[in-house]
Structures are given as structure tokens and as C-alpha cells.
Motif scaffolding. Structure first.
Motif, mmCIF file in Angstrom:
data_model
loop_
_atom_site.group_PDB
_atom_site.id
_atom_site.type_symbol
_atom_site.label_atom_id
_atom_site.label_comp_id
_atom_site.label_asym_id
_atom_site.label_seq_id
_atom_site.Cartn_x
_atom_site.Cartn_y
_atom_site.Cartn_z
ATOM 1 N N ILE A 69 13.866 -4.229 6.141
ATOM 2 C CA ILE A 69 14.018 -2.931 5.596
ATOM 3 C C ILE A 69 13.937 -2.606 4.125
ATOM 4 C CG2 ILE A 69 16.122 -1.106 5.462
ATOM 5 C CD1 ILE A 69 16.860 -2.419 8.257
ATOM 6 N N ARG A 70 14.288 -3.534 3.384
ATOM 7 C CA ARG A 70 13.740 -3.267 1.788
ATOM 8 C C ARG A 70 12.676 -3.057 1.559
ATOM 9 N NH1 ARG A 70 14.570 -1.197 -1.477
ATOM 10 N NH2 ARG A 70 14.546 -2.772 -3.315
ATOM 11 N N GLY A 71 11.567 -4.073 2.401
ATOM 12 C CA GLY A 71 10.265 -3.965 2.417
ATOM 13 C C GLY A 71 9.430 -2.684 2.835
ATOM 14 N N ILE A 72 10.175 -1.985 4.039
ATOM 15 C CA ILE A 72 9.735 -0.674 4.335
ATOM 16 C C ILE A 72 9.904 0.293 2.945
ATOM 17 C CG2 ILE A 72 10.143 1.125 5.707
ATOM 18 C CD1 ILE A 72 11.026 -1.012 7.775
ATOM 19 N N GLU A 73 11.159 0.300 2.450
ATOM 20 C CA GLU A 73 11.654 1.371 1.462
ATOM 21 C C GLU A 73 10.468 1.016 0.195
ATOM 22 O OE1 GLU A 73 16.184 1.443 3.018
ATOM 23 O OE2 GLU A 73 15.588 0.423 1.241
ATOM 24 N N ASP A 74 10.207 -0.165 0.134
ATOM 25 C CA ASP A 74 9.261 -0.483 -1.120
ATOM 26 C C ASP A 74 7.998 -0.038 -0.522
ATOM 27 O OD1 ASP A 74 8.712 -2.118 -3.465
ATOM 28 O OD2 ASP A 74 7.337 -3.129 -2.162
ATOM 29 N N GLY A 75 7.838 0.097 0.740
ATOM 30 C CA GLY A 75 6.053 0.364 0.875
ATOM 31 C C GLY A 75 5.251 -0.878 0.950
ATOM 32 N N PHE A 76 5.940 -2.079 0.934
ATOM 33 C CA PHE A 76 5.151 -3.341 1.273
ATOM 34 C C PHE A 76 4.319 -3.675 2.264
ATOM 35 C CE2 PHE A 76 5.131 -7.763 3.072
ATOM 36 C CZ PHE A 76 4.628 -8.161 1.981
ATOM 37 N N PHE A 77 4.782 -3.008 3.534
ATOM 38 C CA PHE A 77 4.176 -3.505 4.919
ATOM 39 C C PHE A 77 3.035 -2.465 4.863
ATOM 40 C CE2 PHE A 77 8.545 -4.925 5.628
ATOM 41 C CZ PHE A 77 8.300 -6.246 6.039
ATOM 42 N N GLN A 78 3.204 -1.189 4.610
ATOM 43 C CA GLN A 78 2.143 -0.078 4.675
ATOM 44 C C GLN A 78 1.271 -0.121 3.733
ATOM 45 O OE1 GLN A 78 5.696 0.191 4.230
ATOM 46 N NE2 GLN A 78 6.522 2.248 4.558
ATOM 47 N N ARG A 79 1.396 -0.990 2.531
ATOM 48 C CA ARG A 79 0.353 -1.214 1.435
ATOM 49 C C ARG A 79 -0.412 -2.437 1.965
ATOM 50 N NH1 ARG A 79 4.085 -0.742 -2.473
ATOM 51 N NH2 ARG A 79 4.541 -3.063 -2.486
ATOM 52 N N GLU A 80 0.252 -3.495 2.455
ATOM 53 C CA GLU A 80 -0.449 -4.808 2.842
ATOM 54 C C GLU A 80 -1.432 -4.438 4.043
ATOM 55 O OE1 GLU A 80 -0.305 -8.129 2.501
ATOM 56 O OE2 GLU A 80 0.409 -7.934 0.828
ATOM 57 N N ILE A 81 -1.063 -3.423 5.259
ATOM 58 C CA ILE A 81 -1.663 -3.037 6.193
ATOM 59 C C ILE A 81 -2.966 -2.175 5.679
ATOM 60 C CG2 ILE A 81 -1.903 -2.072 8.409
ATOM 61 C CD1 ILE A 81 1.063 -2.948 8.727
ATOM 62 N N THR A 82 -2.796 -1.355 4.804
ATOM 63 C CA THR A 82 -3.744 -0.229 4.312
ATOM 64 C C THR A 82 -5.013 -1.024 3.651
ATOM 65 O OG1 THR A 82 -1.987 1.511 4.189
ATOM 66 C CG2 THR A 82 -4.148 1.628 3.190
ATOM 67 N N GLU A 83 -4.481 -2.081 2.829
ATOM 68 C CA GLU A 83 -5.593 -2.861 2.025
ATOM 69 C C GLU A 83 -6.093 -3.468 3.010
ATOM 70 O OE1 GLU A 83 -3.255 -5.041 -0.799
ATOM 71 O OE2 GLU A 83 -2.795 -3.297 -1.971
ATOM 72 N N ALA A 84 -5.798 -4.077 3.870
ATOM 73 C CA ALA A 84 -6.399 -4.798 4.968
ATOM 74 C C ALA A 84 -7.380 -3.961 5.595
ATOM 75 C CB ALA A 84 -5.640 -5.624 5.931
ATOM 76 N N ALA A 85 -6.886 -2.970 6.059
ATOM 77 C CA ALA A 85 -7.752 -1.925 6.954
ATOM 78 C C ALA A 85 -8.985 -1.375 5.822
ATOM 79 C CB ALA A 85 -6.823 -0.764 7.214
ATOM 80 N N TYR A 86 -8.818 -1.094 4.878
ATOM 81 C CA TYR A 86 -9.674 -0.780 3.666
ATOM 82 C C TYR A 86 -10.770 -1.758 3.348
ATOM 83 C CZ TYR A 86 -12.187 2.088 0.316
ATOM 84 O OH TYR A 86 -13.160 2.814 -0.485
#
Lengths: 569, 137
Positions: free
Chosen positions: A443-460
Motif C-alpha cells: 500500500i505504501r508502494g501504491i501511494e508512492d507510485g512505485f508499481f504504476q511507475r515500474e509498469i509504465t516504464e516497462a510499457a514504454y
């Protein structure tokens, strides 16, 4: 032509019986020969960045221990499969995710696919339903019945399963933000068919964490969302032993652009988060862990996908036993559903999608899936037509009955390559677990944007690989034929008049039900939501008097608030 | 020096499929444009007004769940009401061909299907904005 027994190529097979120094010598000689040859690519890596060996050998598996790392099927750590006899006992469940336009259309499609041999149901709900809005809400405009079926009340749920015996088939409800409400509608609809609570069989998706990471169909903030989910787990433990209250899902992260390693790691990390939250409620690990289930995608990278499934089973079993001290072997079993990769489907040359899906389905079966959805060739455009949905189902039936891939358990177990990749996937996942722990949990990771960032970088990075032709997609950036332009296949169209029909249906419902009973039930739901009580009984009571999804979600929003993600890229 | 092209990108209505919108944000930024990312699930009126306030040349809407008809038509209405039709309204996603044709007739710019290359989108946006700036369009 007759096959000849003696026609195997005379390629040197490293003898496992050789002395270690002989093996090392053989390896050096082979490497020297190989280094003199030119290859079409100097280095090949999987989607997760794992380097693929040119030739995997016993050297790749130093320290490999069959009993510790694999075990037989049905035995710890379940790398080879969760059941002793796997597909010899029973084939996987052929469960086609399906739902479009009205409950009537979807009901007909279910009956059609069941006649054609499908043996599990999986409901696709439209976006307004997934977001907790009734079809007559102004925000539903444009989305009603489009990517799934609209279900706003018990009446819709009854219509959806009219004439389908819910005591004889398992059903998967693909719903997250308002999962407990939709599940309650399903429970009451099944009870009205005469099925007892203990006999109702199926699965909720009900995995909110991956909504924050990827699919973005969240409603409430993480904390009350987790409470609702633990409520469903507790309710299942007490009353519905055949129901899987949560299907911990990697699929959506992968469809958004995550790598296989991210899908594996984030799904398992989410799973541990649900375990921790349920333990905090006071339940025993062996009471609820056997009810948890999982859901992955199967993408194109054939061996990496198989390795992912095998690693997933092994990690889950080890963590349940070693970290959470599970005593019941069933707590260690990772049972999962697989869907072939929607994001691999192309709008260009859509018939190619049949081929992609068939390979992906084969990898899912070689990976030991418990149930499978195969995508239809036209799903880059719209929900499938009857014809394309049937062909997708036939793809599984051919796999099951003609290819023989289901006849021997974990047929790639022991393959130098697959075991190497399985180990690599486990290591990659464990690296992510350490990162997530350092962040302070999921949940801290979500608030920090960690998962979203990791997935976005992989997608790009994947997008750029395709854009620059570093990664070939047949029919898209290579082997393009101008003759294929336009859409040469029939596409399902969603009739715009269904929005008016739905508004009329709901107006009738609101006029005919006892609005006094609805008001009392919603007041009770508000009281329970504000307390620490389990919300399921109050939701079921409200469902029974035909309170709508939107009405119940509105009450919960008042108590829990809503969640909005910051617009950051 | 010519002003850099400014773009506003969002996903409309209840649509939470935000990855394509994010990727287009990166692609256009890498091509030298200024991109304001409006986020997911934005009401069409909010998108149009925010874009006008941000003084953009282009609005890009990414639609994957069927909300394209209300989304594009409502944005277009606001642009007309606010006399801001110099802003190019474009986008893409999963949009049935007959709807693409209908929206094009109504005055929406090109709508790109999945699997379109970056090059095609960058060149379309650049040419359209240049034409509008020089008063050709």
C-alpha cells in the motif's frame, strides 16, 4: 513418409553420466565452436530482461535438487503441479470470459458456449458496473453494455443466469471495486434457484490492489477497500467453503505493459498483503489460504511464461509454509486461472490472432493452469461474435484432445532451459519483494507510485522496441501487406438503443420495489459500514429488497470516501 | 522562434485505460512538444475547459471502453461554445469504424487505431498545427 528411428540429428548431447571435468571440457570445446559462428542476434533476452542461453546444459543448473526444487506433482513445493494426477484426472476448466450488451444477449451467449463444450462461466461486466454506477446514471452514457454486461440490481443478475443451473457449474465474477455487492447479487440469485450457500461454486476477482497498480477501476481508498475484501474472505470461510473470495490477479498489470517478472512479483506481493490483512482480522492461515486463487496472463514468450507459472507455484508454497507456517497442504496450493494475452492481439491482420492465442494457450497448459480463457481473433475491436467465440473455445478443445500436451504432467520439468528460467523468474520476483518491503509494503508502494511507475516504464520500453522494429510484431511492423488494410472480419456492434432500454427497466424497478424497505436496508448498510462489523450480511439484505448497485456504492462512498490517483507521468 | 506545440491528453468519462494516454504523452514530449497530462476518467467538459485554459494547440483523447461518442461530441461542443475550434481535437483507441466516420463528419480530427506508429501521429499533429497556425485550416 515413414518416420525413421535412427534419423535424430547427430548433435552432441551432453552426457549426464560424464565426470564433471569431462563435462566442463566438453562445454569449453562447444563454446569455442559456437563463438566462431555468427548468430542472427548476438544476445536474446526475454520480456523480463533475462538472457536466454544459446544452449542450456546441466551447468546452468548447478546445485539443482529435484526434491527440494520440484517434487512430484501434488507434492511440496508443487513446482510440477498442484494435483497428483493433474490433467489425467480432469482437464482444465474451459472458462470463456463473456458479457456484452444486455443480460438477455449474454445469457444466450452463455447457453450457446455451454452447448459447445465450455464448462465454466466467467462474467464480463461493463465499465459503469465495474465503477459502481447503475445503467441510468448520467456517467454511464456510452459505456452501457459495451465491454461487458450491465448489472445494476438483483433483477439483472436473475435474468443473467435464467435457465443456467448455478448449482452445477462454477462461475467467476470479474468485478473489483464493488465486488462484494455484485457477489451478494450472485449469492441471492443462486439461492433463489435453490442452491444452498455451501454449494455455490466459483470465484470473485475482488483484487483491489492491482486496480491501483494497473486497471484503475478502484472506487474507495485502499484501507476501506481492504476491509471489504477481508469481509468477503471471512464470509466465505464461515458460509461458503466452495467459493474463492479473491482471485489475486497479475493479468491486468501485464495487459497494461508489465513484464512477466513484474506480473509474477507484484501478484504474489499482493497475495501476501491479503494474507497479512486476513491474519490481522484474526483468521487462521489454514482456514482461509485454501480459498485464495490466482489469475495470470499467458503472453507470447513461450518458455518464460511456462517458467513464470512454475515459479509462482513454488514461491507461494514456500512462503505459505515457511513464512506463514501453514500446516494444511491445501494452504500451499496456488491454483490459477489463465487468460491469453489481449494486448498481444493486433487490429492488423486479425486472423494472426488465432495463431498467437493457440501458442499462448499451449504455454498455459504446459504451465499447469487450472482454468483457461482463450481470446477470440476479433477482440482487438470489440467483444467477440458468436463465431469467433466458438473458434476460441475450439482452440482449447484441440489442445486438450488432439495435441497430447495434457497427457503427461509438467512435460517440460527437468528441461535445462525451463528449469533455468524458472529459477531466474523466482530470483527476479524475490528481488522485487525486497524492494517492496523496503518501500514499506504494497500500500505504501501504491501511494508512492512505485508499481504504476515500474509498469509504465516497462510499457514504454516495449512500445519503443516495437516502434523501432527491434521487436517484430507480424503484420504490424513487419510482413505488412496493404491488401490487409481495413477490417476484413465481422465485428460485434453494440446497439445504442440499449441505453434507453436500460433506463426504462431501472425506472420500472425503482417504481415497483418497496422503496421503504430499500431505505431501511441502506440505512443499515451505512451503520454497518461505519462499524467494525462484517458488511456482507447487510449488503445481502439490501440486495434482497432490490437496492441497486449505485445506491449501495453511494452509501459506502459517504462512509469510506473515494480514491483519485494524481495525474502524473 | 516558433512556439512549441502544446497538447492536452486525457482519458474520458469512466475510462480508466490510461496507458496509451501516458505513452502518447511520452512520445509527443520526446518529439519536442509540451504535453499536459490530464489524467484518467476526466469528464469531457473538464477536458475541454482545462485544454482552453492551458492554451493548447491539440487535445488528444484516448478511448478504450466505448465512451468515445459522448466524449468527443461533448468536447467539440464546448470548443464551439467557447470559440476555440482552432484547437485540434484528435485521439484514438478502440473505436468502431462507423463511429470514426461519424465523428470525422462532425469535425473531429483523425482517430488513430491501435498499432499506429509514433511517426504517423507526430507528423499528423505537426502538420495540422502548422496549417492551423498559418490559417490554412
Amino acid at each position: 513418409m515413414q518416420a525413421s528411428n535412427a534419423s535424430l540429428p547427430a548433435q552432441a548431447e551432453p552426457s549426464t553420466g560424464a565426470e564433471p571435468n569431462q563435462m566442463a571440457e566438453g562445454r569449453r570445446t562447444w563454446e569455442e565452436k559456437a563463438s566462431r559462428l555468427s548468430n542472427r542476434a548476438p544476445k536474446l533476452i526475454t520480456t523480463s530482461g533475462i538472457e536466454v542461453p544459446l544452449l542450456a546444459t546441466p551447468d546452468s543448473l548447478e546445485g539443482f535438487d529435484y526434491n527440494r526444487d520440484l517434487g512430484h506433482s501434488g507434492e511440496y513445493p508443487y513446482t510440477r503441479g498442484v494435483y497428483t494426477n493433474m490433467y489425467r484426472g480432469r482437464l482444465w476448466t474451459m472458462r470463456q470470459f463473456s458479457g456484452f450488451q444486455t443480460t438477455r444477449d449474454t445469457n444466450q451467449r452463455y447457453k450457446y458456449l455451454l452447448e459447445q463444450g465450455m464448462n465454466g462461466l466467467s462474467v464480463a461486466f461493463d465499465v459503469p458496473t465495474c465503477m459502481g454506477y447503475d445503467s441510468d446514471d448520467v456517467l454511464a452514457e456510452g459505456g452501457t453494455g459495451r465491454c461487458g454486461v450491465a448489472v445494476s440490481s438483483l433483477a439483472d443478475m436473475e435474468d443473467l443466469f435464467d435457465g443456467i443451473p448455478l448449482g452445477k457449474i462454477s462461475t467467476s465474477l470479474t468485478i473489483n471495486g464493488p465486488a462484494s455487492i455484485i457477489w451478494a447479487m450472485f449469492i441471492v440469485a443462486a439461492e433463489k434457484q435453490g442452491v444452498s450457500l455451501g454449494q455455490i461454486d466459483g470465484t470473485n476477482q475482488n483484487d483491489i490492489l492491482k486496480e491501483y497498480h494497473a486497471q484503475k477501476e478502484y472506487i474507495f481508498p485502499p484501507e476501506p477497500s481492504m476491509r471489504l475484501i477481508v469481509d468477503t474472505i471471512e464470509f466465505s470461510v464461515k458460509h461458503m467453503p466452495k467459493w474463492h473470495p479473491v482471485s489475486i490477479s497479475g493479468c491486468h498489470m501485464r495487459e497494461t505493459g508489465a513484464t512477466a517478472a513484474q506480473e509474477l512479483a507484484f501478484t504474489l506481493a499482493d497475495g501476501f498483503e491479503y494474507v497479512e490483512a486476513t491474519l490481522k482480522r484474526g483468521l487462521d492461515i489454514d482456514e482461509f489460504a485454501p480459498l485464495l486463487s490466482f489469475y495470470f496472463v499467458c503472453h507470447n514468450d513461450f518458455f518464460e511464461e511456462i517458467a513464470k507459472f512454475r515459479a509462482a507455484r513454488r514461491i507461494w508454497a514456500r512462503e505459505m509454509k515457511e513464512k506463514y507456517s501453514a500446516q494444511n497442504p491445501r494452504s500451499c496450493l496456488m491454483r490459477f486461472h489463465t487468460q491469453t494475452a489481449g494486448c498481444s492481439l493486433t487490429a492488423c491482420q486479425p486472423y494472426n490472432n488465432i495463431v498467437r492465442t493457440a501458442y499462448q494457450a499451449m504455454a498455459a497448459v504446459l504451465g499447469g493452469t487450472q482454468s483457461l480463457h482463450t481470446n477470440a481473433l476479433d477482440e482487438a475491436f470489440a467483444p467477440p461474435t458468436e463465431m469467433s467465440a466458438k473458434l476460441a473455445l475450439r482452440t482449447q478443445q484441440i489442445l486438450a484432445h488432439e495435441t497430447g500436451v495434457a497427457d503427461s504432467i509438467d512435460p517440460l520439468g527437468g528441461s535445462y532451459l525451463v528449469e533455468t528460467l524458472t529459477n531466474a523468474m523466482e530470483s527476479a520476483a524475490r528481488e522485487y519483494f525486497a524492494k517492496i518491503e523496503k518501500l514499506g509494503g504494497v500500500i505504501r508502494g501504491i501511494e508512492d507510485g512505485f508499481f504504476q511507475r515500474e509498469i509504465t516504464e516497462a510499457a514504454y520500453s516495449r512500445f519503443k522496441e516495437i516502434d523501432s522494429k527491434q521487436r517484430i510484431v507480424v503484420g504490424v511492423n513487419e510482413f505488412v501487406d496493404p491488401a490487409d488494410e481495413g477490417v476484413p472480419i465481422p465485428i460485434l456492434t453494440i446497439e445504442p438503443h440499449i441505453e434507453r432500454e436500460r433506463r426504462e427497466q431501472l425506472a420500472k424497478l425503482r417504481a415497483e420495489r418497496s422503496n421503504e424497505a430499500v431505505r431501511r436496508a441502506l440505512d443499515n448498510l451505512r451503520r454497518v459500514a461505519a462499524s467494525a462489523e462484517n458488511t456482507m450480511p447487510a449488503i445481502i439484505d439490501a440486495v434482497k429488497v432490490y437496492a441497486t448497485l449505485g445506491e449501495m456504492v453511494a452509501v459506502l462512498k459517504e462512509e469510506f470516501g473515494t480514491y483519485n490517483e494524481p495525474a502524473e507521468v | 522562434m516558433r512556439k512549441r506545440i502544446r497538447v492536452y491528453i486525457a482519458t474520458p468519462c469512466l475510462d480508466g485505460h490510461d496507458m496509451a494516454a501516458k505513452l502518447m504523452t511520452f512520445v509527443l514530449r520526446d518529439a519536442g512538444m509540451e504535453v499536459v497530462y490530464g489524467g484518467l476518467r476526466q469528464r469531457p467538459e473538464v477536458i475541454a475547459n482545462a485544454a482552453i485554459q492551458e492554451d493548447v494547440d491539440v487535445i488528444g483523447i484516448s478511448s478504450h471502453s466505448g465512451f468515445h461518442m459522448p466524449a468527443f461530441t461533448k468536447v467539440l461542443n464546448v470548443l464551439r461554445q467557447q470559440d476555440a475550434t482552432n484547437i485540434l481535437l484528435t485521439g484514438g483507441g478502440v473505436i468502431p469504424q462507423q463511429d470514426v466516420e461519424m465523428l470525422t463528419k462532425l469535425g473531429v480530427g483523425r482517430l488513430f487505431p491501435p498499432n499506429t506508429t509514433s511517426e504517423e501521429i507526430i507528423s499528423y499533429v505537426t502538420q495540422e498545427v502548422e496549417a492551423r497556425r498559418s490559417g490554412v485550416a
